[in-house]
Write an enzyme that holds these catalytic residues in place. Structure first.
Site, short mmCIF file in Angstrom:
data_model
loop_
_atom_site.label_atom_id
_atom_site.label_comp_id
_atom_site.label_asym_id
_atom_site.label_seq_id
_atom_site.Cartn_x
_atom_site.Cartn_y
_atom_site.Cartn_z
N LYS A 175 0.91 -1.36 0.19
CA LYS A 175 -0.07 0.00 0.02
C LYS A 175 1.06 1.16 0.07
CE LYS A 175 -3.83 2.20 2.79
NZ LYS A 175 -4.66 1.98 3.85
N SER A 194 -9.64 1.67 3.05
CA SER A 194 -9.04 2.61 2.01
C SER A 194 -7.71 1.51 1.39
CB SER A 194 -8.12 3.46 2.90
OG SER A 194 -7.18 3.16 3.76
N SER A 219 -9.69 -0.45 7.55
CA SER A 219 -9.24 -0.56 5.89
C SER A 219 -8.55 -1.62 5.46
CB SER A 219 -8.22 0.78 5.83
OG SER A 219 -9.24 2.01 5.55
N1 GLN Z 1 -13.26 4.08 6.42
C1 GLN Z 1 -12.57 4.53 7.66
C2 GLN Z 1 -12.24 5.91 7.53
O1 GLN Z 1 -12.36 6.66 6.38
C3 GLN Z 1 -11.22 3.60 8.10
C4 GLN Z 1 -10.35 4.09 7.31
C5 GLN Z 1 -8.94 3.15 7.37
O2 GLN Z 1 -9.34 2.30 8.26
N2 GLN Z 1 -7.75 3.61 7.32
O3 GLN Z 1 -11.68 6.72 8.22
#
Ligand code: GLN
Length: 485
Positions: free
Chosen positions: A77, A152, A176
């Site tokens: 990532k 994400s 994410s």
């Molecule tokens: N979807 C969550 C957010 O928007 C979690 C994101 C993540 O785990 N990086 O913050």
């Protein structure tokens, strides 16, 4: 096609000298060239470096070394620092940023002989649930390219699901890793907070960020975790603990284990096909000998507001460093320091990142700190206590990973609140700092994958892997493949 082998078959062939790591890597690079125009999982493909790493792995293989990730091509990532390789967090602001060092988790993979194929797409600074917040482009779900891959860490998940990598790294702050794992039909593990060093992970919300991994089987994620886990003096929140053998209990089954079903996770609003598949998975675990017990996590409904106070507060502080002076892009309007700051941040950050910086700054401001940030920290403790109480009665907790399967690209991107709501089942465990994973457990009527979430007590990764393996070994879901060329 060599890239369609399972990781364990590929490992066997590498160790037997039937294939080389260079061949395996080249097969992946070729497939990325064919397919990634449609999926858009990678921001940067590190072709030359990948082949060099593979050649080095081949030398070690020829010398008889037999370690699990040696010569295995992986996706990383793009929020994880890699020395000399562009690392953008999918933000225009960090375009062209080449870190001077490699983060610990990634370095440990490299030392174990894994091959990096490239850096994968994400929501900008990992803020999002669909990969649509990327400053560059949206990643498409390999099961249906009109759908999001989840976020994400959508790039890594899509790459692994589409055979453009054998395993991958993501980060999980509020879901994410697990969310894109569920949407893309693969196994996704979020370790307990502090088990994997955050050194070299570009921070979003430091008290929540954790580095997790993707694989096409439970064993694969156990292998990746094994390499990454363990104390690191470069991360002050790194946890001192003995690292167990994460594969030791994969064959042990679930007989005698108690699995908790949290009342608050089987609620209205969950897509019927998802609820049905998850309940069937739990019945299946019962048929394998697990005892199913209803539990309650009474503060679940407060997790979402708590998360969006804590995470945005920390993000606003962490992202203050992007001022156009030290990292990435500088936008200058030619008339001094403040206009330069404004131009850099104004043009560099996307809308969601700006929204969170503003919300977080507000939450931390003098008049509101106690009412919001401090209060949220207290509620966070209540959420953590809920899990601790539940784990007095059960070994693990099982629930849906996501309330629905992958939604359509564009369906929720105009309404931030609707997007935030997709994380209701992953946020509480992130706030509690415990471990969790998502394992494929079925498909909806549109042939989109469904994930079963298994949560375990702090540092009990071995237990969730044991339950997930028992499920995977006795079901067929992980053999389903998206229709790809
Ligand atoms: N979807 C969550 C957010 O928007 C979690 C994101 C993540 O785990 N990086 O913050």
């Amino acid at each position: 096609m060599l890239n369609k082998l399972t990781l364990s078959d590929a490992r066997g062939k590498l160790q037997a000298g039937e294939i080389t790591a260079v061949e395996l890597t080249q097969a992946h690079l070729d497939y990325i060239k064919t397919l990634d125009d449609q999926i858009k999982a990678y921001i940067t493909v590190t072709e030359e470096q990948a082949l060099e790493m593979a050649a080095k792995a081949d030398k070690r293989l020829q010398a008889g070394e037999k370690t699990p990730l040696l010569g295995i091509p992986m996706a990383i990532k793009d929020v994880l620092c890699t020395e000399g390789v562009q690392t953008t967090c999918a933000s225009r602001l960090l375009e062209g940023f080449r870190p001077p060092y490699t983060g610990t988790a990634v370095q440990r993979l490299f030392d174990a002989g894994a091959v990096m194929l490239g850096k994968t797409n994400t929501d900008e600074f990992a803020m999002g649930s669909s990969t649509e917040n990327s400053g560059f482009f949206t990643t498409h779900n390999p099961w249906n390219t009109n759908r999001v891959p989840g976020g994400s860490s959508g790039g890594s998940a899509a790459a692994v699901a589409a055979h453009m990598a054998m395993g991958g790294l993501g980060t999980d702050t509020g879901g994410s890793v697990r969310a894109p794992g569920a949407f893309c039909g693969i196994v996704a593990l979020k370790p307990s907070y502090g088990l994997v060093s955050r050194y070299g992970l570009i921070a979003f919300a430091s008290s929540l960020d954790s580095i997790g991994c993707f694989g096409r089987s439970v064993e694969d994620v156990a292998d990746i975790l094994q390499v990454m886990a363990g104390y690191d003096s470069k991360d002050s929140t790194s946890y001192h603990t003995d690292i167990p053998d994460y594969k030791a209990r994969l064959q042990d089954g679930v007989k005698g284990l108690k699995i908790g079903l949290p009342r608050e996770y089987f609620i209205e609003g969950v897509q019927p096909a998802t609820e049905k598949a998850v309940r069937a998975a739990i019945n299946h675990l019962a048929s394998l000998g697990a005892e199913i017990v209803e539990v309650s996590l009474p503060h679940t409904e407060y997790a979402l507001p708590t998360y969006y106070l804590v995470a945005t507060a920390e993000a606003s502080a962490n992202l203050a460093r992007y001022d156009g002076v030290r990292f990435g892009v500088r936008k200058s309007s030619g008339d001094g320091l403040w206009p330069m700051y404004k131009a850099t941040r104004g043009q560099g950050f996307g809308a969601e990142v700006k929204r969170r910086i503003m919300l977080g700054t507000f939450v931390l401001s003098a008049g509101y700190y106690d009412a919001y940030y401090l209060k949220a920290q207290k509620v966070r403790t209540l959420i953590k206590d809920d899990f601790e109480k539940a784990f007095e009665a059960v070994d693990v907790i099982a629930a849906p990973t996501m309330p629905t399967t992958a939604f359509k690209i564009g369906e929720k991107s105009k309404d931030p609140l609707e997007m935030y709501l997709t994380d209701v089942f992953t946020l509480p465990s992130s706030l509690a700092g415990i471990c969790g994973l998502s394992v494929p457990c079925g498909f909806d009527e549109d042939n989109l994958p469904i994930g079963l979430q298994i949560l375990g007590p702090f540092m009990q990764e071995t237990k969730i892997l044991q339950v997930a393996a028992a499920y995977e070994y006795s079901t067929e879901w992980h053999h389903h493949e998206p229709a790809l060329p």
